[in-house]
Scaffold this motif. Structure first.
Motif, mmCIF file in Angstrom:
data_model
loop_
_atom_site.group_PDB
_atom_site.id
_atom_site.type_symbol
_atom_site.label_atom_id
_atom_site.label_comp_id
_atom_site.label_asym_id
_atom_site.label_seq_id
_atom_site.Cartn_x
_atom_site.Cartn_y
_atom_site.Cartn_z
ATOM 1 N N ARG A 112 0.821 -1.064 0.031
ATOM 2 C CA ARG A 112 0.113 0.099 0.053
ATOM 3 C C ARG A 112 0.813 1.466 0.030
ATOM 4 N N ALA A 144 -0.387 4.075 -1.855
ATOM 5 C CA ALA A 144 -1.283 5.252 -1.522
ATOM 6 C C ALA A 144 -0.770 6.287 -0.492
ATOM 7 N N ILE A 163 -4.260 -0.320 -5.346
ATOM 8 C CA ILE A 163 -4.077 -0.664 -4.187
ATOM 9 C C ILE A 163 -4.926 -1.926 -3.665
#
Lengths: 300, 225
Positions: A49, A52, A299
């Motif tokens: 992730r 992000a 993601i």
């Protein structure tokens, strides 16, 4: 016994290591006799992730930079939003006609960002109604929104020096059921005939039921929602409609506070970056080379 | 103090939820904290329903007391609140055995009866009325008063025809590729791209708004700023 060998597993991402165990299977019995459960060594931080996190950091930096510039007094251009400019005009009309203003902060709970945006705009509208001494009606669907709405409206009246005009039942809980809420609001619209109806927040199937009744009641109607599926209904039934991001920009726009407007400019910068990414993605896709590029923006 | 404490709570809660997104939440402090916050939010939400009940009774009862226009409806609302609330709160053991099934919220109770035979049909009726509102809104929206409105009228007519089997058969009879063309170019092309544009803007707006709340810049949701 054979020496263990390290081998690259094509299914696993490059950063993840996994330990596999062999299992003997008794086919006839249908039983799996695993000696050890497969154990994967998962890192605490989710590396998958990280894209992000990078996006949040870039976005946060853009917002913080513009907020700082706004604080230093640099002029920031924000385009005109006709729907928001019309709010004061609509409240003025209600004052002249001696009729109330109806405000609905959406039909979602307070943990929805659209509802928080709606409650923020309610504060601004309450300041104007307090200033003009115009009655305000705020029906809500959830008790937490009731509590927040009462606090916001009371504070607005206090700040405008009109604490005496504040009525605790301005914000009222009407029904928890979606269609019961719509029926109650329709009743209010037809009985009280508000001069202005403002709908800001998350709306669903009841959007048209309420907005069409408001239209039939002859009110000026201003709506704002981030739900694309409800936008056509509001556009058809209301005089002004705020679309998508305009709802979140409303409280900053109405406040005219440089710090809040700085946040909007930061958002615009990030949007430009995103458009560039989309264009690069389209070009790469046309040449059939977008797989790696797309994986950067996925993601899990 | 009235501003600082809520801003601090919003900041800490937001950071916990944000951090927990980037860490594995099984058996560690991030997962526990974010789960606890969600549980607290549910508990607070549950208690707040009492505020809602008080508000609905107070507003409606005042109208009954002052005999305001339409006070009969207000009285009906108050009666409906208690008609559902009281039998649902009564324990089965408090009533004689022949009437025990009326208490609580099980099948056959008063609460259940009102829910199935009064609340649900009324809710469905309201939903059904939506069809008439769509017709009146469509009439207003599709009046061909300008070039854009005419274009909208033609597009909407084609899409509506395509959406019903009879219309699809009609379009097929004009040209076999017409339904597919509407699907590809109108719905999946123009319509979807516009929707995605709005969604993209809305998502960024929501993120920016959340960030402003997290950093304490946006305080308007508390009535301040």
């Amino acid at each position: 016994m054979a020496t263990p060998r390290a081998k690259r597993d094509p299914i696993l991402p490059a950063w993840r290591t996994a330990l596999y165990a062999l299992a003997l299977m008794a086919v006839d019995a249908g039983v799996v006799a695993a000696q050890d459960q497969p154990a994967t060594a998962e890192p605490l931080f989710r590396v998958d992730r990280i894209n992000a996190l990078i996006a949040i950091l870039v976005f946060g930096t853009a917002v913080t930079l513009y907020t700082r510039w706004a604080k230093q007094g640099k002029p920031l251009y924000i385009r005109k939003l006709a729907g928001l400019d019309a709010i004061e005009e609509a409240v003025g009309r209600a004052t002249e006609m001696g009729k109330p203003v109806l405000f609905i902060p959406g039909l979602q709970e307070l943990d929805e960002i659209e509802t928080i945006a709606g409650v923020s705009i309610l504060g601004r509208v309450a300041r104007i109604t307090a200033q003009y001494e115009t009655p305000l009606i705020v029906p809500v669907r959830y008790p937490l929104v009731l509590a927040a709405g009462q606090e916001v409206v009371e504070q607005a009246y206090r700040e405008m020096g009109r604490s005496d005009a504040y009525n605790k039942d301005t914000v009222r809980y009407v029904a928890g059921d979606q269609m019961a809420f719509a029926a109650t609001v329709n009743g209010m619209l037809m009985r009280e005939k508000p001069a202005a109806n403002i709908y800001m927040g998350a709306f669903f199937a009841e959007s048209l039921v309420i907005a069409e009744t408001g239209n039939a009641a002859g009110s000026i109607q201003i709506a704002g929602t981030a739900r694309p599926e409800q936008l056509p209904f509001f556009i058809a039934a209301c005089d002004y409609t705020l679309m998508g991001e305009e709802l979140y920009a409303a409280s900053a726009y109405l406040s005219h506070e440089p710090m809040l407007l700085g946040g909007l400019k930061g958002q615009d910068l990030f949007k430009i970056l995103l458009v560039l990414v989309i264009i690069v993605g389209i070009v790469l896709m046309m040449f059939g080379a977008a797989d790696t590029f797309l994986s950067w923006f996925t993601i899990t | 103090m009235r501003t600082t404490v809520p801003v601090a709570i919003a900041f800490v809660s937001g950071i916990i939820m944000l951090v927990s997104f980037f860490f594995r939440t099984e058996d560690n402090v991030f997962g526990d904290a974010s789960q606890q916050l969600l549980i607290w939010s549910s508990i607070i939400g549950g208690f707040s329903f009492l505020l809602g009940a008080i508000s609905i009774v107070r507003v409606n009862w005042r109208n009954v007391r002052l005999k305001k226009s339409g006070w009969g409806y207000n009285l009906l609302t108050v009666l409906a609140v208690f008609a559902m609330l009281v039998p649902a709160l009564i324990k089965k053991g408090w009533l004689p055995e022949s009437m025990a099934h009326l208490a609580g919220r099980d099948a056959g109770s008063i609460y259940d009866w009102i829910f199935i035979y009064v609340a649900t049909p009324m809710s469905q009726t309201m939903f059904a009325v939506l069809a008439f509102y769509i017709a009146s809104a469509a009439y207003r929206a599709f009046r061909a008063r300008s070039a854009e409105a005419t274009l909208l009228l033609i597009t909407a007519s084609l899409v509506m025809l395509w959406r019903v089997p009879m219309g699809e058969a009609l379009l097929n009879s004009i040209h076999p590729g017409l339904p597919g063309w509407i699907n590809t170019y109108v719905m999946s092309g123009i319509n979807l791209s516009v929707q995605r544009g709005i969604l993209l803007g809305a998502a960024l707006g929501a993120a920016s708004f959340s960030l402003r709340i997290l950093l304490g810049i946006e305080r308007t949701y508390m009535g301040r700023g």
